[in-house]
Design a protein around this motif. Structure first.
Motif, PDB file in Angstrom:
ATOM      1  N   ALA A 151       7.016   2.957  31.014  1.00 15.85           N
ATOM      2  CA  ALA A 151       5.607   2.606  31.226  1.00 15.85           C
ATOM      3  C   ALA A 151       4.724   3.505  30.378  1.00 15.85           C
ATOM      4  CB  ALA A 151       5.238   2.747  32.695  1.00 15.85           C
ATOM      5  N   ARG A 153       0.321   3.624  29.678  1.00 13.79           N
ATOM      6  CA  ARG A 153      -1.049   3.097  29.736  1.00 13.79           C
ATOM      7  C   ARG A 153      -1.112   1.676  30.296  1.00 13.79           C
ATOM      8  NH1 ARG A 153      -3.924   5.440  24.190  1.00 13.79           N
ATOM      9  NH2 ARG A 153      -3.904   7.628  24.853  1.00 13.79           N
ATOM     10  N   GLY A 154      -0.478   1.492  31.435  1.00 11.95           N
ATOM     11  CA  GLY A 154      -0.560   0.222  32.138  1.00 11.95           C
ATOM     12  C   GLY A 154       0.401  -0.846  31.649  1.00 11.95           C
ATOM     13  N   ARG A 155       1.172  -0.555  30.601  1.00 12.02           N
ATOM     14  CA  ARG A 155       2.158  -1.514  30.107  1.00 12.02           C
ATOM     15  C   ARG A 155       3.551  -1.071  30.532  1.00 12.02           C
ATOM     16  NH1 ARG A 155      -1.143  -0.369  25.496  1.00 12.02           N
ATOM     17  NH2 ARG A 155      -2.606  -2.061  25.043  1.00 12.02           N
ATOM     18  N   GLU A 156       4.395  -2.025  30.883  1.00 17.28           N
ATOM     19  CA  GLU A 156       5.749  -1.708  31.325  1.00 17.28           C
ATOM     20  C   GLU A 156       6.774  -2.532  30.554  1.00 17.28           C
ATOM     21  OE1 GLU A 156       6.327  -2.059  35.497  1.00 17.28           O
ATOM     22  OE2 GLU A 156       4.968  -0.413  35.992  1.00 17.28           O
ATOM     23  N   GLN A 230       6.004  -5.675  25.895  1.00 20.85           N
ATOM     24  CA  GLN A 230       5.620  -5.807  27.299  1.00 20.85           C
ATOM     25  C   GLN A 230       6.680  -6.623  28.035  1.00 20.85           C
ATOM     26  OE1 GLN A 230       1.649  -5.742  28.604  1.00 20.85           O
ATOM     27  NE2 GLN A 230       0.805  -6.234  26.608  1.00 20.85           N
ATOM     28  N   CYS A 265       6.248  -1.035  25.311  1.00 25.06           N
ATOM     29  CA  CYS A 265       4.990  -0.719  26.004  1.00 25.06           C
ATOM     30  C   CYS A 265       3.833  -0.539  25.024  1.00 25.06           C
ATOM     31  CB  CYS A 265       5.135   0.539  26.861  1.00 25.06           C
ATOM     32  SG  CYS A 265       6.468   0.490  28.069  1.00 25.06           S
TER      33      CYS A 265
END
Length: 350
Positions: A151, A153-156, A230, A265
């Motif tokens: 992960a 900054r909000g991306r996984e 992503q 990510c």
């Protein structure tokens, strides 16, 4: 505002230490992975007559002083690439370098002036094999760190899932609605005006002096890269030849080259090539890159003639460079690259 404690403060080091130990464990596993596959680890000289000839890479300059006082410029390398390819010309078949490189003008959450790069080469193998290598190393790092997902900054992304493969042209169409190859001729020449019209229509701001490469970069940064890697990693491949100075053209379309980048990510982790071995063409591309560097930054780096001589006898090969620190950062959940470096470089005055 109170100044933050330095990294060497005992309490700060105690907080950082678990990630650093994981870094060591991943490094040991990576070396074992290469050894198991018959790769030879090589150590290349950090000081080179040329640090690399890409327009937007900036190097740290030094000089050698002889016993007689004569001076000659040298640079800390931005990649071990030139030295590794000389070893391929010398007869090595499967090699990897695991060491420090230096890049100036770069500092931030994902950038550090001194960082660790894994770079490896396979003689006589297609560059698609390197894509598989990268996927295996992602899974290896995740397993060693005990991470089920990466992960940032909000991306996984799932590091164990097979990466998707997307061409640059497909990514431009998907994420920006731009037909990129409409601005690339059969011989690889680029058309600024065609791309400018498409970029403007996509709502991306431009500058009057933007050339084709600038416009390409704006689309990549604003529209494409944030959407890559992503859910699972992305292999972005088949770059226009104008954006692949060290790669050979693909067999099916001379407008694009055997270059790929690995993203996870939204973070770029690796850059790989089916290596160009045409020394004359490589020189032409280096000169064009240095012309662009002089236009933008007012400087140019020397071309390593010894490298071009070696390139003329180098066998067909594929090679890739992977940012080890960034991979460790994602595997450990660190928010900044500095958090996974044992001794970060001191901040310079702004």
């Amino acid at each position: 505002m109170q100044k933050a404690s330095p990294w060497w403060s005992p309490h700060v080091h105690a907080d950082r230490r678990p990630r650093l130990l994981t870094r060591n464990a991943i490094a040991a596993s990576v070396r074992a992975w290469f050894a198991e596959r018959g790769f030879l680890e090589v150590e290349t000289a950090a000081l080179q007559v040329s640090p690399g000839n890409e327009a937007h890479l900036s190097a740290f300059a030094s000089e050698a002083i002889s016993t007689g006082g004569e001076r000659a410029p040298l640079y800390l390398h931005t990649s071990p690439e030139f030295a590794c390819k000389k070893l391929l010309a010398a007869g090595e078949q499967k090699i990897f370098s695991f060491g420090k490189v230096w890049r100036n003008r770069e500092r931030g959450p994902l950038h550090h002036p001194e960082f660790t790069m894994i770079e490896w080469y396979r003689v006589g193998e297609p560059y698609q094999v390197l894509m598989e290598d990268c996927a295996a190393l992602l899974a290896l790092a995740a397993g060693k760190a005990g991470a089920r997902r990466f992960a940032f900054r909000g991306r996984e992304a799932d590091p164990f899932a097979e990466p998707e493969r997307v061409t640059v042209a497909e990514a431009f169409e998907r994420h920006a609605g731009i037909d990129l190859l409409a601005s690339v001729a059969a011989d690889g020449a680029t058309d600024r005006e065609t791309l400018l019209a498409a970029v403007t229509a996509a709502g991306i701001r431009t500058a009057p002096d933007d050339n084709w490469a600038d416009l390409f970069s704006r689309v990549m940064v604003e529209k494409v890269e944030p959407n890559l890697g992503q859910g699972r990693a992305t292999v972005l491949c088949e770059y226009p030849t104008a954006e692949a100075a060290l790669a050979r053209p693909t067999a099916h379309d001379p407008r694009v080259a055997e270059r790929f980048e690995l993203y996870c990510c939204g973070v770029e982790l690796a850059n790989g090539f089916g290596e160009l071995t045409d020394a004359a063409e490589q020189r032409r591309r280096f000169v064009a890159e240095m012309d662009e560097k002089e236009r933008v930054y007012g400087e140019r780096y020397p071309i390593d003639d010894d490298f071009l001589s070696a390139l003329s006898i180098m066998p067909d090969a594929s090679g890739v460079a992977l940012g080890f620190d960034r991979m460790v950062m994602l595997a450990t959940g660190a928010p900044r690259i500095d958090d996974v470096l044992w001794t970060p470089v001191a901040e310079t005055p702004r």
